[in-house]
Design an enzyme around this catalytic site. Structure first.
Site, PDB file in Angstrom:
ATOM      1  N   GLU A 112      -1.887  -8.073  -3.890  1.00 53.40           N
ATOM      2  CA  GLU A 112      -0.616  -7.903  -3.391  1.00 53.40           C
ATOM      3  C   GLU A 112      -0.440  -9.026  -2.201  1.00 53.40           C
ATOM      4  O   GLU A 112      -1.306  -9.369  -1.750  1.00 53.40           O
ATOM      5  CB  GLU A 112      -0.675  -6.621  -2.498  1.00 53.40           C
ATOM      6  CG  GLU A 112       0.470  -6.204  -1.458  1.00 53.40           C
ATOM      7  CD  GLU A 112       0.215  -5.201  -0.448  1.00 53.40           C
ATOM      8  OE1 GLU A 112       0.657  -4.008  -0.672  1.00 53.40           O
ATOM      9  OE2 GLU A 112      -0.162  -5.426   0.486  1.00 53.40           O
ATOM     10  N   TYR A 159       8.045  -8.859  -1.379  1.00 53.98           N
ATOM     11  CA  TYR A 159       7.008  -8.299  -1.356  1.00 53.98           C
ATOM     12  C   TYR A 159       6.663  -8.224  -3.019  1.00 53.98           C
ATOM     13  O   TYR A 159       7.443  -8.011  -3.625  1.00 53.98           O
ATOM     14  CB  TYR A 159       7.070  -6.495  -0.943  1.00 53.98           C
ATOM     15  CG  TYR A 159       5.793  -5.810  -1.732  1.00 53.98           C
ATOM     16  CD1 TYR A 159       4.931  -5.679  -0.463  1.00 53.98           C
ATOM     17  CD2 TYR A 159       5.682  -5.351  -2.901  1.00 53.98           C
ATOM     18  CE1 TYR A 159       3.666  -4.788  -0.814  1.00 53.98           C
ATOM     19  CE2 TYR A 159       4.483  -4.454  -2.978  1.00 53.98           C
ATOM     20  CZ  TYR A 159       3.798  -4.379  -2.206  1.00 53.98           C
ATOM     21  OH  TYR A 159       2.576  -3.447  -2.582  1.00 53.98           O
TER      22      TYR A 159
END
Ligand code: GDP
Ligand code: MN
Length: 380
Positions: free
Chosen positions: A189, A101
């Site tokens: 993101e 992530y």
């Protein structure tokens, strides 16, 4: 302003970040053609502006073009978190060995851009923060100095399994940083940032949000706006000059001023109920605004009571009172209405209301207690 995954990935590509090849389709037949062109297996992915599509069944693998067509037929038209899927991204499937992530957001209190990275990709980061907080790496980036390898590389590298992968993550983060600044984003993101055979990192999913307050600098981005980002009630509110955000609770709120709206919502929560919306009728005095506000709020099916909280400054209490009376006449208000009214022209406002048999509170806490009691504290 939120982007769909396929749009977000277009920007990642533009900024040099490796992204599996893919194209968006509005029909199963288009999905079949794209799969045939780019090569299988492919992922067929619902394009809706919410997360958790995988869990909801909106992300499926297909081994050949016929299967891609079948999966697109399943996914187009399905509802994810209440939003109907209109298009799918058909993207080359990658063989994911592990999921990471990486994100950039604005940390207002630190006056910095915050980078978050984690070895637990795939899950939503909020979940990782609760379950495995030790797996999250975060560091602030000074908006002017930006990314500095000597200063930030080691921190980023802690989220990745080897220096070789960390070097690729660094180059992805550089691309994200450049995109973040160039387009005035509030979020970039990548989740999952996937490690694939050959030890390469690719962006298997992406979210990009542009800061609405900076959109005036990028008029070309306006064309990317999706109408489904806002509910029908939010669009109507905007057209009526109201600042409105739809929420899940049962108590409708009509308040003047953003700060007072937030305080009102906090108090409702404090007394055990939930607001159905944020609504700021603004400073100007216009009875019509109260009417539109009530119309929008009451249309939501699950409203149990409405609180009108006015601290009259530029807003005049008598105008608000006229708006309430007009709404009562035109709409017929089917739920309990609790009013708190103080400030400019308060006496006139109260007089108008009490002539119609409506009493208004002057104390906010008392008004909130009353509205929560009348809504039956049934919300969660
Ligand atoms: P989200 O659920 O809305 O965040 O959608 P994602 O695009 O992140 O997909 C959800 C999950 O599907 C990912 O965490 C992966 O586990 C899986 N997934 C997505 N793309 C691929 C792919 O190309 N190959 C494989 N094997 N799995 C994928
Ligand atoms: Mn994802």
């Amino acid at each position: 302003m939120k982007l769909h995954e396929y749009q977000a990935k277009g920007f990642l590509r533009e900024f040099g970040i490796p992204v599996p090849e893919g194209e968006v389709a509005a029909t199963p037949e288009e999905a079949r053609k794209i799969a045939a062109r780019i090569g299988c297996p492919v992922m067929v992915k619902a394009q809706v502006l919410v997360g958790g599509r995988g869990k909801a069944g909106g992300v499926k693998m297909a081994k050949d073009p016929e299967e891609a067509m079948a999966r697109a037929r399943d996914i187009i038209g399905m509802k994810i978190k209440g939003i109907e899927v209109q298009r799918v991204l058909v993207a080359r499937a990658v063989d994911i060995q592990s999921e990471y992530y990486v994100s950039l957001t604005v940390d207002r209190s630190a006056r910095a851009v915050q980078c978050i990275a984690s070895a637990s990709g795939g899950m939503e980061i909020e979940e990782v923060a609760v379950k495995e907080p030790e797996k999250i790496v975060r560091f602030p980036l000074d908006p002017e100095a930006g990314l500095v390898r000597a200063k930030h590389f080691d921190a980023l590298a802690r989220a990745f399994p080897s220096p070789d992968v960390a070097v690729q993550a660094w180059s992805i983060l550089e691309g994200m940083w450049n995109l973040f600044g160039a387009k005035d984003c509030s979020l970039v993101e990548i989740n999952p940032c996937a490690l694939v055979p050959g030890g390469r990192l690719v962006a298997a999913d992406a979210k990009v949000i542009f800061d609405d307050s900076a959109l005036y600098k990028h008029p070309e981005l306006e064309a990317l706006r999706s109408p489904e980002e806002y509910g029908a009630d939010e669009l109507e509110a905007r057209a009526n000059g109201l600042s409105y955000v739809s929420l899940d609770g049962t108590i409708g709120c009509i308040v003047n001023g953003a700060g007072l709206s937030m305080a009102t919502m906090d108090l409702i929560k404090y007394f055990g109920a939930s607001p159905a919306n944020f609504l700021d009728v603004g400073g100007s005095s216009n009875p019509e605004k109260v009417l539109s506000a009530l119309r929008i709020i009451l249309r939501k099916g699950h409203i149990r009571a409405v609180l009108i909280n006015i601290f009259g400054g530029i807003t005049r209490c008598d105008d608000i009172a006229r708006g309430i009376l007009m709404a009562r006449e035109k709409l017929g208000i089917p739920v309990p209405l609790v009013i708190r009214l103080i400030g400019t022209n308060e006496a006139e406002g109260r007089k108008l209301l009490s002539a119609a048999g409506i009493e208004a509170y002057d104390d906010l806490t008392e008004a909130v207690k009353a509205v929560v009691a009348r809504a039956g504290k049934a919300s969660t």
